[in-house]
Design an enzyme around this catalytic site. Structure first.
Site, PDB file in Angstrom:
ATOM      1  N   GLY A   1       0.822  -1.197   0.000  1.00  0.00           N
ATOM      2  CA  GLY A   1       0.000   0.000   0.000  1.00  0.00           C
ATOM      3  C   GLY A   1       0.861   1.254   0.000  1.00  0.00           C
ATOM      4  O   GLY A   1       2.083   1.191   0.183  1.00  0.00           O
ATOM      5  N   SER A   2       0.240   2.410  -0.196  1.00  0.00           N
ATOM      6  CA  SER A   2       1.012   3.653  -0.310  1.00  0.00           C
ATOM      7  C   SER A   2       1.795   3.965   0.966  1.00  0.00           C
ATOM      8  O   SER A   2       2.990   4.296   0.912  1.00  0.00           O
ATOM      9  CB  SER A   2       0.088   4.820  -0.662  1.00  0.00           C
ATOM     10  OG  SER A   2      -0.912   5.006   0.333  1.00  0.00           O
ATOM     11  N   GLU A   3       1.148   3.867   2.117  1.00  0.00           N
ATOM     12  CA  GLU A   3       1.840   4.139   3.374  1.00  0.00           C
ATOM     13  C   GLU A   3       2.891   3.066   3.655  1.00  0.00           C
ATOM     14  O   GLU A   3       4.009   3.362   4.101  1.00  0.00           O
ATOM     15  CB  GLU A   3       0.844   4.220   4.531  1.00  0.00           C
ATOM     16  CG  GLU A   3      -0.003   5.465   4.534  1.00  0.00           C
ATOM     17  CD  GLU A   3       0.827   6.728   4.663  1.00  0.00           C
ATOM     18  OE1 GLU A   3       1.575   6.848   5.646  1.00  0.00           O
ATOM     19  OE2 GLU A   3       0.739   7.593   3.773  1.00  0.00           O
TER      20      GLU A   3
ATOM     21  N   LYS B   1      -1.177 -10.368  -3.414  1.00  0.00           N
ATOM     22  CA  LYS B   1       0.043 -10.200  -4.199  1.00  0.00           C
ATOM     23  C   LYS B   1       1.124 -11.208  -3.814  1.00  0.00           C
ATOM     24  O   LYS B   1       2.315 -10.976  -4.062  1.00  0.00           O
ATOM     25  CB  LYS B   1       0.568  -8.769  -4.052  1.00  0.00           C
ATOM     26  CG  LYS B   1      -0.419  -7.725  -4.586  1.00  0.00           C
ATOM     27  CD  LYS B   1       0.164  -6.327  -4.595  1.00  0.00           C
ATOM     28  CE  LYS B   1      -0.833  -5.334  -5.185  1.00  0.00           C
ATOM     29  NZ  LYS B   1      -0.289  -3.956  -5.242  1.00  0.00           N
TER      30      LYS B   1
ATOM     31  N   ILE C   1       0.910   0.351  13.626  1.00  0.00           N
ATOM     32  CA  ILE C   1       0.956   1.779  13.332  1.00  0.00           C
ATOM     33  C   ILE C   1      -0.438   2.354  13.091  1.00  0.00           C
ATOM     34  O   ILE C   1      -0.711   3.512  13.396  1.00  0.00           O
ATOM     35  CB  ILE C   1       1.835   2.033  12.087  1.00  0.00           C
ATOM     36  CG1 ILE C   1       3.226   1.419  12.285  1.00  0.00           C
ATOM     37  CG2 ILE C   1       1.939   3.525  11.795  1.00  0.00           C
ATOM     38  CD1 ILE C   1       3.986   1.949  13.472  1.00  0.00           C
ATOM     39  N   THR C   2      -1.335   1.556  12.559  1.00  0.00           N
ATOM     40  CA  THR C   2      -2.665   2.008  12.126  1.00  0.00           C
ATOM     41  C   THR C   2      -3.397   2.809  13.199  1.00  0.00           C
ATOM     42  O   THR C   2      -3.452   2.398  14.364  1.00  0.00           O
ATOM     43  CB  THR C   2      -3.528   0.795  11.748  1.00  0.00           C
ATOM     44  OG1 THR C   2      -2.812  -0.025  10.827  1.00  0.00           O
ATOM     45  CG2 THR C   2      -4.833   1.230  11.120  1.00  0.00           C
TER      46      THR C   2
ATOM     47  N   GLU D   1       0.260  12.181  28.720  1.00  0.00           N
ATOM     48  CA  GLU D   1      -0.679  13.220  28.319  1.00  0.00           C
ATOM     49  C   GLU D   1      -1.932  13.108  29.169  1.00  0.00           C
ATOM     50  O   GLU D   1      -2.132  12.117  29.880  1.00  0.00           O
ATOM     51  CB  GLU D   1      -1.028  13.105  26.830  1.00  0.00           C
ATOM     52  CG  GLU D   1      -1.761  11.838  26.459  1.00  0.00           C
ATOM     53  CD  GLU D   1      -1.970  11.695  24.960  1.00  0.00           C
ATOM     54  OE1 GLU D   1      -1.376  12.453  24.190  1.00  0.00           O
ATOM     55  OE2 GLU D   1      -2.727  10.793  24.568  1.00  0.00           O
TER      56      GLU D   1
ATOM     57  N   HIS E   1      -5.541  12.633  20.849  1.00  0.00           N
ATOM     58  CA  HIS E   1      -5.697  11.196  20.966  1.00  0.00           C
ATOM     59  C   HIS E   1      -7.028  10.807  21.602  1.00  0.00           C
ATOM     60  O   HIS E   1      -7.574  11.528  22.428  1.00  0.00           O
ATOM     61  CB  HIS E   1      -4.557  10.610  21.807  1.00  0.00           C
ATOM     62  CG  HIS E   1      -3.244  10.637  21.112  1.00  0.00           C
ATOM     63  ND1 HIS E   1      -2.059  10.770  21.782  1.00  0.00           N
ATOM     64  CD2 HIS E   1      -2.911  10.537  19.810  1.00  0.00           C
ATOM     65  CE1 HIS E   1      -1.057  10.756  20.926  1.00  0.00           C
ATOM     66  NE2 HIS E   1      -1.551  10.617  19.727  1.00  0.00           N
TER      67      HIS E   1
END
Length: 310
Positions: free
Chosen positions: A18-20, A43, A116-117, A227, A265
């Site tokens: 994917g792009s990211e 793929k 990461i998502t 935080e 967040h």
């Protein structure tokens, strides 16, 4: 040394095509990460070509300063692990499919899964975080920048060129504050920087990182960034009081946040006196943690403490 991630780790990228995934695979390769495969069921059997520049690609043949590399794509994490001996997966899969991808990585018995998502439903996060705990798999994230052991390996989206190796260990809820702290303390450097993510449910906590840094002989000073919202920092303070002997420097983002308003967040919401930056600051200071009121002041406290003990 480093915690959770070293140059020996062999990394696969779920969502590499994917792009990211493509963009950050390139950046990870350039910073020396030993990426051995990607995963995409549609793929499988193909490969992706990368031009490697920058720090060089640490592969089975050794550290390649520049050149070309073809990364194979597998249909499943289990197939990728069997073919490559992978120990780590990093997940760049869209939120709707992230739970399945993370569960698959955990079921393959990898040592570390970095998610990461962002935007993953909390119920999905609860399910895969618990599954990781049950299986004994270290999970970092979701909604995090990942983990970097400077000069050794970089798994995630953290810029690799803003700091080098040194004696500070960093654990942070915030990605951007992770980067700022790394940059401001680049004259000293870091053993490992761990972005745990700011969602209400995460796989690796401040306490997990504190324990690892306490046990790491090369980490001399620990920087903890929290935080507003929740009680993670208060629980970290309790742990520090009973288990951490190394100096800890803290920062809590959100001193000016209005009560009852979600800030950034998903986990950063304040209700009454619970979860405020001031309350967290007091809890940390009560157990001997020096807490800065700005990121730059926090960096100065960390630098002064490091120089004092070295």
């Amino acid at each position: 040394m480093a915690v959770f991630l070293t140059e020996a780790d062999r990394v696969i990228v779920q969502g590499m095509t994917g792009s990211e995934g493509m963009k950050h695979t390139q950046r990870m390769l350039d910073s020396g990460t030993n990426i051995v495969g990607g995963v995409n069921p549609r793929k499988a059997g193909t490969s992706v070509h990368f031009e490697v520049n920058g720090y060089g690609h640490r592969h089975d043949r050794g550290l390649v300063e520049s050149g070309e590399v073809d990364i194979p794509v597998f249909g499943t994490v289990a197939e990728a692990k069997e073919a490559t001996g992978a120990t780590v997966s990093v997940v760049f899969v869209p939120p709707a499919f992230a739970k399945g991808a993370v569960m698959e990585a955990i079921d393959a018995d990898l040592e570390l899964v970095v998610v990461i998502t962002e935007g993953i439903p909390v119920a999905d996060s609860v399910a895969f975080v618990q599954h990781a705990l049950d299986k004994g798999v270290r999970l970092i994230g979701p909604n995090c920048p990942g983990i970097i052991s400077p000069g050794l390996s970089n798994v995630g989206i953290t810029p690799a060129d803003i700091t080098g190796a040194g004696g500070i260990g960093l654990v942070s809820k915030s990605g951007t504050l992770t980067y700022q702290m790394m940059y401001e303390l680049s004259d000293i450097g870091f053993t490992t920087c761990i972005g745990i993510g700011g969602d209400p449910v995460v796989g690796t906590t401040h306490i997990d990182a504190l324990k690892a840094f306490e046990e790491d002989p090369d980490t001399r000073v620990i920087v903890l960034i929290g935080e507003i919202g929740g009680d993670a920092e208060e629980r970290a303070a309790e742990y520090i009081a009973g288990h951490v002997t190394k100096p800890v420097i803290g920062y809590v983002a959100g001193f000016t946040a209005p009560e009852g308003k979600t800030m950034g967040h998903a986990g950063a919401i304040v209700s009454g006196s619970s979860g405020t930056a001031e309350a967290k600051k007091e809890a940390l200071e009560k157990v001997g943690v020096k807490v800065g009121r700005t990121p730059s002041q926090t960096a100065e406290l960390a630098r002064a403490t490091f120089l004092e003990i070295n």
